[in-house]
Write a protein that holds these residues in place. Structure first.
Motif, PDB file in Angstrom:
ATOM      1  N   GLU A 173       0.861  -1.191   0.000  1.00 23.46           N
ATOM      2  CA  GLU A 173       0.000   0.000   0.000  1.00 23.46           C
ATOM      3  C   GLU A 173       0.888   1.228   0.000  1.00 23.46           C
ATOM      4  O   GLU A 173       1.901   1.278   0.698  1.00 23.46           O
ATOM      5  CB  GLU A 173      -0.891   0.018   1.241  1.00 23.46           C
ATOM      6  CG  GLU A 173      -1.923  -1.096   1.269  1.00 23.46           C
ATOM      7  CD  GLU A 173      -3.169  -0.768   0.447  1.00 23.46           C
ATOM      8  OE1 GLU A 173      -3.345   0.410   0.065  1.00 23.46           O
ATOM      9  OE2 GLU A 173      -3.944  -1.708   0.173  1.00 23.46           O
ATOM     10  N   ASP A 181      -5.164   2.379  -7.422  1.00 21.49           N
ATOM     11  CA  ASP A 181      -5.882   2.121  -6.167  1.00 21.49           C
ATOM     12  C   ASP A 181      -4.946   2.028  -4.968  1.00 21.49           C
ATOM     13  O   ASP A 181      -5.175   1.226  -4.050  1.00 21.49           O
ATOM     14  CB  ASP A 181      -6.692   0.823  -6.259  1.00 21.49           C
ATOM     15  CG  ASP A 181      -7.824   0.947  -7.278  1.00 21.49           C
ATOM     16  OD1 ASP A 181      -8.413   2.055  -7.368  1.00 21.49           O
ATOM     17  OD2 ASP A 181      -8.076  -0.039  -7.982  1.00 21.49           O
ATOM     18  N   ARG A 241      -1.768   7.556  -2.704  1.00 28.85           N
ATOM     19  CA  ARG A 241      -2.754   7.660  -3.785  1.00 28.85           C
ATOM     20  C   ARG A 241      -2.838   9.078  -4.318  1.00 28.85           C
ATOM     21  O   ARG A 241      -3.391   9.308  -5.403  1.00 28.85           O
ATOM     22  CB  ARG A 241      -4.149   7.318  -3.255  1.00 28.85           C
ATOM     23  CG  ARG A 241      -4.318   5.887  -2.779  1.00 28.85           C
ATOM     24  CD  ARG A 241      -5.585   5.775  -1.907  1.00 28.85           C
ATOM     25  NE  ARG A 241      -5.856   4.388  -1.537  1.00 28.85           N
ATOM     26  CZ  ARG A 241      -6.719   3.596  -2.205  1.00 28.85           C
ATOM     27  NH1 ARG A 241      -7.406   4.049  -3.224  1.00 28.85           N
ATOM     28  NH2 ARG A 241      -6.891   2.342  -1.822  1.00 28.85           N
TER      29      ARG A 241
END
Lengths: 503, 503
Positions: A18, A51, A21
């Motif tokens: 992650e 994403d 963004r």
């Protein structure tokens, strides 16, 4: 650190993280990983998959434990660590294809790879049902390479909308060439993987001039980022070949030569596997200088296949003529040769130490033409090309190298040898007997006549070789060459080959 | 002086004189005549025909009275005078063939001459019955040129003794290369004349390397005398072409380049008619420099006929490829292509602005093979070559010149135009429709589809030309080429041609 994950050698390891963004992650975030095994370190670029997800892909080329550490300008992505255990390759997996023996190819494990490619330029941009059909058709054939474009195509018989945009559209509906569309790339990768599972190499065409979406009109900087992004995504697929372009020379007005050189360099910098790299010309005389060190092999189009020897000599690298014209009936002269002629060109190139590529271009009421869209094959060449592949692979050791029979043949006949197998291809020649290029000793041989069109292999009838006429200088007999050890009797018709192997 | 004799223009006038028999007249006696018409003077060499007889031959190229006076170092032959009246040519006689319109040929009266030659290298050295057979066979064909050697031939399938020695034998039984055998030359001339009466040009080959009698090993001085003697004998035959050699390069070790140049000069000095002059190579890369001013046209052998454009460009002269390989089934690679392939090569060259030559080499139990000995034809190409000749001659004006369709064709398709006739030859291409290279205006045309193998000419089905795809630069449409005026519907098979003429 315990190695919980296992990945087969030459398969792909993928790590996901992650990350940011905000802004434009494609431009703002740098990510790479260093994979280590013992003292060896391999730098691997990562990429943004949309994403908030970032990925690093790695193809282990050696079994055993591998660890990695990431580096990034985004703290969330920096100094991430992990690892896996590379285990034995899956059955039938031989690793990426490399140049072997100067003019030929082999998988990383040494298994010879004889390219027998076909062309479906825009098949991954067709409706999904058509794509499934393409894969089903390929499964019936013996093709082991597909030329396929990353970008969609706008060209005669190619006017339908692509399945995905390759870049995302902004609020104004225009393509934003600073934002790749991960969905499009993921779909492309799905099909690259599907081919890989079928033992088919994906000859990925990075640029082409035939579009209405302006992919071919991106800026130089956008081009460079696109090439790097593509490389980061695809390099860990063992079955990828990089083809910088289809018909690069038709884009030289906006992409001058230094850009093409630079694309090669960007791939070299970002592909730790070192996949094959080539570039394909449009006009016959507009070849890129394939001698440049970053070009692994010659990818070209030329109809005059008896020039194969010149091409090998000029470039000194494997020659793959991916467009010796296509079997079909289109109005375009590159797309309407007979099946017999295409098969003839395949045999001619193969028995002169090079490789040809297939394409099929029969007009179709809905423009469903194999060469661009895949789908179904309607012609006659593909079966014979599969037969040729079988014949060559049966004897493949180092690659078929042309035999020196220049005096007898003067470029008329094709003949090559690999290991202890000699194959002569007589093409348009139809001798009633043939003694040349056959073994000169009196060993025991297994000699067969191959009908390249009817796909038959029959034991040859051996007959005495004809005596040679005296070699004179005026009235003086200088010598009389001894007759060949034997000759092969042949039916008087074209498109035959002779195969000779030790008994 | 009253002009009692009459000779048709382009026929031969011959004057004979008794002269010395002693010593070696071939070496000792010089004879020439000057033929005059008004203020014009033409020097003509004479020759010794044996048995004390000397001759001067002259081909009048203009009607009206001609007179002559001889010059000789032998008093009996000096200052002889005579004359004749040249009258209108016999019907069907058009005079010697010249180069016309740079790449083509025409007779002296302007009638286009499109060479459709065949090869019977040693036919005049075979038994007389075989020679009669050859002439009967030629009468069935449409060949209008024969390549034929002055010397006999020793070569595979060519081992029989010749009808005559070309030089006389001395007391020791050895050939005396200082004494031509007039009987042999007279026989050769009989056959040159026989061909002439059939409208066939004799492409006379002066040297070749294939002998066991040492004709190819004569001294430099003997060679020069032989060439001068032959020229004196044959130049007055209107249907003679001079071909210095078959495969001259295989004799370069004993006849270096300056000798070949000199042979040309000797012919120029002794041939008042200025017959066509050429020289034929063996190895593909061993062409004589056909740009030299004394070479009238390119005579060559090369199998790769799609290079015709290169040859025209390199030499800038008419190109006659007399050996695009032969139809047959011999063991030699130059003598075993299929009839279909040879016909294909003829059409390919013809529709690229050049000419091909025929030969037939089917193995025969008695070695009676057309290419060397004449006799009978057994193949399938000759009829189709005759058909091609008929098709081209129907429209011949200045010679078929290749049409500029480089963008569409890239050397793949053959197409040429003469006068208002355009012919496209599609060869191995088999489009279902074809719009390129056809007229762009909306005039009224007669369009036909020619099946080059089946020798049929059918009215073409005209269909709308396909719309052209937009020419784009990235997303910008630069232009859309207008569609062609029409297209021709074709059966999907190879070896078709399209002919377009005004209605």
């Amino acid at each position: 650190m315990p190695m919980t994950a296992t990945v087969a050698q030459w398969d792909m390891f993928e790590a996901s993280f992650e990350g940011p963004r905000e802004g434009n992650p494609f431009l703002d975030v740098q990510l790479e990983a260093v994979f280590s095994q013992h003292a060896r370190e391999v730098r691997v670029p990562g990429f943004y998959d949309g994403d908030g997800l970032y990925k690093v892909r790695f193809m282990p080329d050696n079994p055993g434990p591998w660890t990695f550490t990431t580096r990034s300008n985004a703290p969330a992505l920096d100094r991430q660590e992990g690892g896996f255990e590379a285990v034995a390759p899956r059955p039938g997996k031989h690793g990426p294809v490399r140049v072997a023996n100067r003019f030929h190819f082999a998988h990383a494990d040494g298994t010879p790879f004889l390219p027998f490619g076909t062309t479906c330029y825009a098949w991954t941009h067709q409706p999904l049902g058509e794509q499934e059909k393409t894969l089903r058709t390929l499964a019936k054939t013996r093709f082991n390479k597909v030329r396929m474009g990353l970008f969609p195509k706008d060209y005669p018989y190619n006017t339908n909308q692509p399945l995905h945009d390759v870049f995302v559209r902004g609020a104004d509906g225009a393509l934003d060439f600073d934002r790749p569309n991960p969905q499009s790339f993921r779909h492309f990768e799905t099909q690259v993987r599907a081919l890989g599972e079928m033992g088919i190499e994906a000859d990925v065409i990075i640029f082409h001039p035939y579009d209405r979406w302006n992919y071919s009109g991106m800026s130089e900087a956008q081009d460079y980022r696109y090439v790097a992004y593509l490389t980061a995504r695809l390099a860990a697929f063992s079955n990828v070949w990089w083809s910088l372009a289809n018909e690069y020379d038709f884009m030289l007005d906006t992409k001058p030569m230094h850009q093409w050189d630079r694309y090669f360099h960007i791939i070299e910098e970002n592909d730790p596997v070192g996949h094959l790299r080539s570039i394909h010309n449009g006009a016959p005389a507009a070849s890129y200088d394939h001698r440049k060190p970053w070009v692994s092999h010659v990818c070209m189009q030329h109809w005059d296949v008896k020039r194969t020897g010149e091409w090998r000599q000029t470039w000194g690298k494997p020659v793959v003529n991916d467009e010796p014209e296509y079997e079909g009936d289109l109005v375009e002269a590159w797309g309407n040769i007979s099946a017999q002629e295409l098969v003839h060109r395949f045999w001619t190139m193969a028995l002169r130490g090079a490789y040809a590529g297939h394409g099929e271009t029969f007009a179709h009421p809905e423009d469903l033409i194999w060469w661009a869209k895949g789908g179904e094959l309607h012609g006659e060449a593909w079966k014979r090309i599969g037969f040729l592949r079988d014949v060559l692979e049966e004897s493949a050791v180092n690659g078929f190298e042309p035999i020196d029979a220049s005096v007898r043949f003067s470029g008329r006949i094709s003949g090559a040898r690999d290991g202890d197998t000699t194959i002569l291809y007589l093409g348009e020649h139809q001798p009633a007997i043939w003694p040349y290029g056959l073994p000169k000793d009196d060993g025991e041989y297994r000699v067969e006549v191959i009908d390249t069109w009817n796909m038959t292999i029959e034991p040859a009838e051996i007959v005495p070789a004809p005596a040679n006429h005296p070699v004179r200088h005026g009235a003086v007999v200088l010598k009389t060459e001894p007759a060949a050890a034997f000759a092969v009797k042949l039916p008087v018709r074209p498109y035959l080959a002779i195969r000779v192997r030790p008994a």
